[in-house]
Scaffold this motif. Structure first.
Motif, PDB file in Angstrom:
ATOM      1  N   LEU A   6      -2.680 -36.625 -69.316  1.00  0.00           N
ATOM      2  CA  LEU A   6      -1.755 -37.292 -70.220  1.00  0.00           C
ATOM      3  C   LEU A   6      -0.309 -36.966 -69.855  1.00  0.00           C
ATOM      4  CD1 LEU A   6      -1.952 -39.088 -72.771  1.00  0.00           C
ATOM      5  CD2 LEU A   6      -1.714 -37.003 -74.125  1.00  0.00           C
ATOM      6  N   ILE A   7      -0.035 -35.691 -69.610  1.00  0.00           N
ATOM      7  CA  ILE A   7       1.319 -35.257 -69.244  1.00  0.00           C
ATOM      8  C   ILE A   7       1.740 -35.908 -67.928  1.00  0.00           C
ATOM      9  CG2 ILE A   7       2.729 -33.263 -68.587  1.00  0.00           C
ATOM     10  CD1 ILE A   7       0.803 -31.636 -70.529  1.00  0.00           C
ATOM     11  N   ALA A   8       0.810 -35.953 -66.965  1.00  0.00           N
ATOM     12  CA  ALA A   8       1.114 -36.594 -65.676  1.00  0.00           C
ATOM     13  C   ALA A   8       1.431 -38.073 -65.865  1.00  0.00           C
ATOM     14  CB  ALA A   8      -0.055 -36.415 -64.713  1.00  0.00           C
ATOM     15  N   ASN A   9       0.682 -38.750 -66.746  1.00  0.00           N
ATOM     16  CA  ASN A   9       0.932 -40.163 -67.024  1.00  0.00           C
ATOM     17  C   ASN A   9       2.273 -40.368 -67.717  1.00  0.00           C
ATOM     18  OD1 ASN A   9      -1.200 -41.657 -65.941  1.00  0.00           O
ATOM     19  ND2 ASN A   9      -2.549 -41.153 -67.637  1.00  0.00           N
ATOM     20  N   LEU A 353       9.652 -31.713 -65.595  1.00  0.00           N
ATOM     21  CA  LEU A 353       9.455 -30.273 -65.789  1.00  0.00           C
ATOM     22  C   LEU A 353       8.108 -30.002 -66.440  1.00  0.00           C
ATOM     23  CD1 LEU A 353      10.568 -27.342 -65.807  1.00  0.00           C
ATOM     24  CD2 LEU A 353      11.518 -27.845 -68.072  1.00  0.00           C
ATOM     25  N   PHE A 354       7.761 -30.784 -67.457  1.00  0.00           N
ATOM     26  CA  PHE A 354       6.483 -30.599 -68.138  1.00  0.00           C
ATOM     27  C   PHE A 354       5.315 -30.789 -67.172  1.00  0.00           C
ATOM     28  CE2 PHE A 354       7.566 -31.489 -72.899  1.00  0.00           C
ATOM     29  CZ  PHE A 354       8.530 -30.503 -72.847  1.00  0.00           C
ATOM     30  N   SER A 355       5.434 -31.797 -66.304  1.00  0.00           N
ATOM     31  CA  SER A 355       4.368 -32.068 -65.343  1.00  0.00           C
ATOM     32  C   SER A 355       4.193 -30.893 -64.374  1.00  0.00           C
ATOM     33  CB  SER A 355       4.674 -33.360 -64.577  1.00  0.00           C
ATOM     34  OG  SER A 355       3.608 -33.704 -63.729  1.00  0.00           O
ATOM     35  N   TYR A 356       5.308 -30.260 -64.018  1.00  0.00           N
ATOM     36  CA  TYR A 356       5.236 -29.074 -63.142  1.00  0.00           C
ATOM     37  C   TYR A 356       4.623 -27.885 -63.891  1.00  0.00           C
ATOM     38  CZ  TYR A 356       6.816 -24.786 -60.863  1.00  0.00           C
ATOM     39  OH  TYR A 356       6.845 -23.540 -60.288  1.00  0.00           O
ATOM     40  N   THR A 364      -0.461 -28.277 -72.545  1.00  0.00           N
ATOM     41  CA  THR A 364      -0.483 -29.224 -73.658  1.00  0.00           C
ATOM     42  C   THR A 364       0.960 -29.546 -74.053  1.00  0.00           C
ATOM     43  OG1 THR A 364      -0.442 -27.591 -75.459  1.00  0.00           O
ATOM     44  CG2 THR A 364      -2.615 -28.169 -74.543  1.00  0.00           C
ATOM     45  N   ILE A 365       1.154 -30.691 -74.684  1.00  0.00           N
ATOM     46  CA  ILE A 365       2.487 -31.081 -75.137  1.00  0.00           C
ATOM     47  C   ILE A 365       3.034 -30.034 -76.099  1.00  0.00           C
ATOM     48  CG2 ILE A 365       3.784 -32.767 -76.495  1.00  0.00           C
ATOM     49  CD1 ILE A 365       3.116 -33.809 -73.758  1.00  0.00           C
ATOM     50  N   GLU A 366       2.187 -29.531 -76.980  1.00  0.00           N
ATOM     51  CA  GLU A 366       2.634 -28.524 -77.954  1.00  0.00           C
ATOM     52  C   GLU A 366       3.147 -27.267 -77.254  1.00  0.00           C
ATOM     53  OE1 GLU A 366       1.010 -26.106 -81.898  1.00  0.00           O
ATOM     54  OE2 GLU A 366      -0.405 -27.190 -80.622  1.00  0.00           O
ATOM     55  N   LYS A 367       2.407 -26.765 -76.278  1.00  0.00           N
ATOM     56  CA  LYS A 367       2.833 -25.560 -75.554  1.00  0.00           C
ATOM     57  C   LYS A 367       4.146 -25.802 -74.807  1.00  0.00           C
ATOM     58  CE  LYS A 367      -1.826 -23.682 -74.709  1.00  0.00           C
ATOM     59  NZ  LYS A 367      -2.838 -23.401 -73.651  1.00  0.00           N
ATOM     60  N   LEU A 368       4.301 -26.987 -74.244  1.00  0.00           N
ATOM     61  CA  LEU A 368       5.500 -27.303 -73.473  1.00  0.00           C
ATOM     62  C   LEU A 368       6.718 -27.455 -74.386  1.00  0.00           C
ATOM     63  CD1 LEU A 368       3.749 -29.751 -71.053  1.00  0.00           C
ATOM     64  CD2 LEU A 368       4.902 -27.655 -70.347  1.00  0.00           C
ATOM     65  N   ASN A 369       6.523 -28.087 -75.550  1.00  0.00           N
ATOM     66  CA  ASN A 369       7.620 -28.185 -76.514  1.00  0.00           C
ATOM     67  C   ASN A 369       8.052 -26.803 -76.985  1.00  0.00           C
ATOM     68  OD1 ASN A 369       8.155 -30.942 -76.641  1.00  0.00           O
ATOM     69  ND2 ASN A 369       6.559 -31.329 -78.156  1.00  0.00           N
ATOM     70  N   ILE A 370       7.074 -25.915 -77.197  1.00  0.00           N
ATOM     71  CA  ILE A 370       7.385 -24.541 -77.620  1.00  0.00           C
ATOM     72  C   ILE A 370       8.141 -23.802 -76.519  1.00  0.00           C
ATOM     73  CG2 ILE A 370       6.350 -22.288 -78.150  1.00  0.00           C
ATOM     74  CD1 ILE A 370       4.163 -23.850 -79.684  1.00  0.00           C
ATOM     75  N   ALA A 371       7.778 -24.063 -75.255  1.00  0.00           N
ATOM     76  CA  ALA A 371       8.497 -23.439 -74.131  1.00  0.00           C
ATOM     77  C   ALA A 371       9.966 -23.814 -74.165  1.00  0.00           C
ATOM     78  CB  ALA A 371       7.862 -23.857 -72.811  1.00  0.00           C
ATOM     79  N   LEU A 461       4.889 -21.522 -61.260  1.00  0.00           N
ATOM     80  CA  LEU A 461       5.170 -20.378 -62.122  1.00  0.00           C
ATOM     81  C   LEU A 461       5.541 -20.876 -63.510  1.00  0.00           C
ATOM     82  CD1 LEU A 461       7.477 -18.408 -59.641  1.00  0.00           C
ATOM     83  CD2 LEU A 461       5.053 -17.957 -60.094  1.00  0.00           C
ATOM     84  N   LYS A 462       5.493 -19.997 -64.468  1.00  0.00           N
ATOM     85  CA  LYS A 462       5.997 -20.332 -65.794  1.00  0.00           C
ATOM     86  C   LYS A 462       7.136 -19.381 -66.138  1.00  0.00           C
ATOM     87  CE  LYS A 462       2.727 -17.485 -68.450  1.00  0.00           C
ATOM     88  NZ  LYS A 462       1.724 -17.511 -69.537  1.00  0.00           N
ATOM     89  N   PRO A 463       8.009 -19.717 -67.081  1.00  0.00           N
ATOM     90  CA  PRO A 463       9.127 -18.840 -67.392  1.00  0.00           C
ATOM     91  C   PRO A 463       8.653 -17.502 -67.945  1.00  0.00           C
ATOM     92  CG  PRO A 463       9.056 -20.740 -68.875  1.00  0.00           C
ATOM     93  CD  PRO A 463       8.069 -20.991 -67.818  1.00  0.00           C
ATOM     94  N   SER A 464       9.376 -16.453 -67.613  1.00  0.00           N
ATOM     95  CA  SER A 464       8.964 -15.098 -67.988  1.00  0.00           C
ATOM     96  C   SER A 464       8.999 -14.856 -69.486  1.00  0.00           C
ATOM     97  CB  SER A 464       9.860 -14.068 -67.289  1.00  0.00           C
ATOM     98  OG  SER A 464      11.214 -14.265 -67.654  1.00  0.00           O
ATOM     99  N   PHE A 465       9.827 -15.653 -70.231  1.00  0.00           N
ATOM    100  CA  PHE A 465       9.963 -15.427 -71.663  1.00  0.00           C
ATOM    101  C   PHE A 465       8.925 -16.185 -72.483  1.00  0.00           C
ATOM    102  CE2 PHE A 465      13.192 -18.436 -70.112  1.00  0.00           C
ATOM    103  CZ  PHE A 465      12.768 -19.608 -70.711  1.00  0.00           C
ATOM    104  N   VAL A 466       8.038 -16.904 -71.820  1.00  0.00           N
ATOM    105  CA  VAL A 466       6.988 -17.639 -72.533  1.00  0.00           C
ATOM    106  C   VAL A 466       5.709 -16.821 -72.566  1.00  0.00           C
ATOM    107  CG1 VAL A 466       5.531 -19.703 -72.519  1.00  0.00           C
ATOM    108  CG2 VAL A 466       7.955 -19.883 -71.928  1.00  0.00           C
TER     109      VAL A 466
END
Length: 466
Positions: A6-9, A353-356, A364-371, A461-466
Motif C-alpha cells: 500500500l505504501i509503495a502504491n 521517505l515512507f516507502s524507504y 505501516t502508515i501509523e508507524k510512519l506518521n508517528i516517526a 536504516l531507521k532514525p535512531s530516535f524512533v
C-alpha cells in the motif's frame, strides 16, 4: 494488499500526480525534479499519450509500468497563470450575479471556481472524457487513475462516468470530492426520427424544482423540435435550469459519459452515497500537520491548507464526501508531511521517505506518521522547546529555524551511515557515481536523490530516535 504494498502504491501514485505537471513528451524535466529522479522514472514507465489542452487547461498523461504493465492515467492538478484571469472582464463587472458567474476566470482558475461553487467543471470534464475515449482502444484491462487537488477531482469524475469494470483503482491526494457537484445538464436523450417530443415533455419529470416550469419546458420543446426539423437524430443534452434553458448536440461518447455522471449525481442526492466500488480500491490521502508536545499529547491538527478548509465547509467533502461516509469502500489516510501544504510536491517527497522507511520495521502508515511526530519532537527538544506552542510563543523564534521532520529523519540516517565505515563506502560509491561529491548534501531539493542512492546502495536504516 498488505501495508508495505500500500505504501509503495501511495508513493508511486503521488509521484505520478507530481510529475504529470511536467511535459512528459520531453525526457529532461524542469523545476524541482532532479536528473536522477527523471532517470529513475523513465526506467520504470513508458509514456503512451500526453494531453495538454491549451483551450480548457486540462492536462493528463497515460503511462504504463514497464514491469507490472499497469496502465495509469495521471491527471494534472491546478496550474495557475496570471493570464488566466481576464482583468478586462473583471473590471467591467457591474453586479454580483456577473461576479458570481466567474466568467472572468479561465482554465484551472475557472475549473477550481466551478468546483468551489458546487458545479462540475465542464470544460475540463469534457477534455478528460475525450482523452479517455481516444485512448480506450489501447487500454487492455482495467485502468488506474490518480491525481492531486483538481486532478484528483477529475479522476473521480472519470470513474463516475463509465462502468466501474473499466477501472482498477483510484488514488486522490488533497482532492475535493465530486459526488455532490451539479452536472451542467439535467437530461441526456437520443433524438430519433420517431421520437415523440410532446409525449416526452408531458411525462418529463426532472430532479430539479423550477420557479417557472411552464416557460422552461416550452423553451426546451421548441429547441427539440428545431433539431428534429433539421433532421438531427443523435444525442441531445437538456439543460433545464431556471436560467437560460437550452438543448445542445452531443457526440455519442461524451453523451453516454454525461448520462452516467448525471445518473450517479441523482443516486447520490437520493441515497447519500456514490455508486462506485472499484473492488474497494479507492484511496484518498490528505496531508496533515500533527503537533504534539514532548509527552506525546496532541495539541491540534491543522488542515492541509486554507483552500481545503473552505472546500470542506462548502459541503464538497474530500474524497467522495468521506466525512458523510458517502462511499463505503473509500479508504481515507492522513499523511503527516510535517507542515501545512496543499501542494503535491511535499506530499510525494514524504511518501518517498515512507516507502524507504517501510523496509526497516516502520511498515505501516501509523508507524510512519508517528516517526514524523517523533522527528518534530526531537527537533523541538534539541532546541530547548517543550512543544510547538512554546516555540511559537518565543519572541526570539525568528533567530531559530526548525528543520522539517523529513530533514531531521534523513540527517539522522545519514549520520548513522557516515559513522559506519562500510556503509559510508557503499553510499559514497553510489552517490559519487549518480550525483557527485558528498558534502553538505542533506538539503530540501535533493531529498529524493539521497533516498534513491540509499536504496541503490541497499542501505535501509531507521532514525535512531524512533
Amino acid at each position: 494488499m498488505n501495508q508495505k504494498e500500500l505504501i509503495a502504491n501511495f508513493k508511486e501514485k503521488a509521484e505520478l500526480s507530481w510529475l504529470c505537471f511536467q511535459d512528459l513528451r520531453v525526457k529532461n524535466f524542469k523545476g524541482s525534479v532532479s536528473a536522477l529522479q527523471a532517470e529513475d522514472f523513465w526506467q520504470n514507465y513508458d509514456l503512451l499519450d500526453f494531453e495538454d489542452d491549451k483551450s480548457s487547461g486540462f492536462s493528463a498523461s497515460l503511462l504504463q509500468h514497464k514491469t507490472s504493465l499497469e496502465l495509469i492515467m495521471a491527471i494534472r492538478g491546478s496550474k495557475f497563470e496570471s493570464s488566466d484571469i481576464d482583468l478586462a472582464k473583471l473590471f467591467s463587472i457591474k453586479n454580483l450575479d456577473d461576479l458570481a458567474s466567474g466568467q472572468f476566470l479561465k482554465k484551472d482558475f475557472a475549473a477550481d471556481y466551478e468546483i468551489a461553487t458546487g458545479r462540475i467543471c465542464q470544460a475540463h470534464y469534457e477534455s478528460l472524457i475525450h482523452f479517455y475515449l481516444k485512448n480506450k482502444p489501447r487500454i487492455t484491462g482495467a485502468l488506474s487513475v490518480c491525481g492531486s487537488s483538481l486532478g484528483g477531482a477529475l479522476a473521480q469524475m472519470l470513474c463516475l462516468s463509465f462502468d466501474e469494470s473499466e477501472f482498477k483503482s483510484l488514488y486522490t491526494f488533497n482532492a475535493p470530492g465530486v459526488t455532490s457537484l451539479v452536472p451542467p445538464y439535467t437530461e441526456i436523450i437520443k433524438l430519433e426520427e420517431n421520437f415523440d417530443i410532446q409525449a416526452f415533455m408531458s411525462s418529463y419529470t426532472p430532479y430539479f424544482q423550477f420557479k417557472d416550469k411552464t416557460q422552461i419546458f416550452q423553451n426546451i420543446q421548441e429547441e427539440l423540435e428545431k433539431l428534429k426539423e433539421q433532421k438531427y437524430f443523435s444525442y441531445v443534452a437538456i439543460s433545464a435550469f431556471d436560467k437560460k434553458p437550452f438543448c445542445v448536440k452531443l457526440e455519442e461518447g461524451l453523451a453516454l459519459a454525461y448520462m452516467r455522471l448525471i445518473e450517479n449525481y441523482h443516486f447520490f442526492t437520493q441515497n447519500k452515497k456514490a455508486k462506485i466500488s472499484l473492488n474497494h480500491q479507492i484511496f484518498h490521502l490528505e496531508s496533515t500537520e500533527n503537533l504534539y508536545n514532548t509527552k506525546g499529547q496532541k495539541l491540534q491538527t491543522i488542515e492541509s491548507s486554507i483552500f481545503e478548509a473552505i472546500i470542506s465547509r462548502l459541503n464538497i467533502k474530500l474524497g467522495f464526501n468521506h466525512i458523510n461516509k458517502a462511499c463505503e469502500p473509500l479508504k481515507l489516510y492522513s499523511i503527516n508531511i510535517g507542515k501545512k501544504a496543499h501542494s503535491i510536491i511535499p506530499f510525494a517527497k514524504t511518501l518517498y521517505l515512507f516507502s524507504y522507511l517501510k523496509e526497516n520495521e516502520l511498515d505501516t502508515i501509523e508507524k510512519l506518521n508517528i516517526a514524523m511526530i517523533l522527528a518534530n519532537k526531537f527537533e523541538l527538544e534539541r532546541n530547548n522547546y517543550e512543544d510547538m506552542k512554546s516555540y511559537k510563543n518565543d519572541k526570539n523564534k525568528d533567530k531559530i529555524s526548525l528543520k522539517s521532520p523529513m530533514k531531521v529523519i534523513l540527517e539522522d540516517i545519514m549520520q548513522q551511515v557516515m559513522h559506519n565505515a562500510n556503509l559510508k563506502k557503499d553510499f559514497e560509491s553510489v552517490y559519487k557515481k549518480e550525483i557527485g561529491d558528498v558534502k553538505n548534501f542533506v538539503k530540501e531539493e535533493n531529498f529524493i536523490d539521497i533516498l534513491l542512492c540509499l536504496e541503490r546502495a541497499k542501505i535501509f536504516l531507521k532514525p535512531s530516535f524512533v
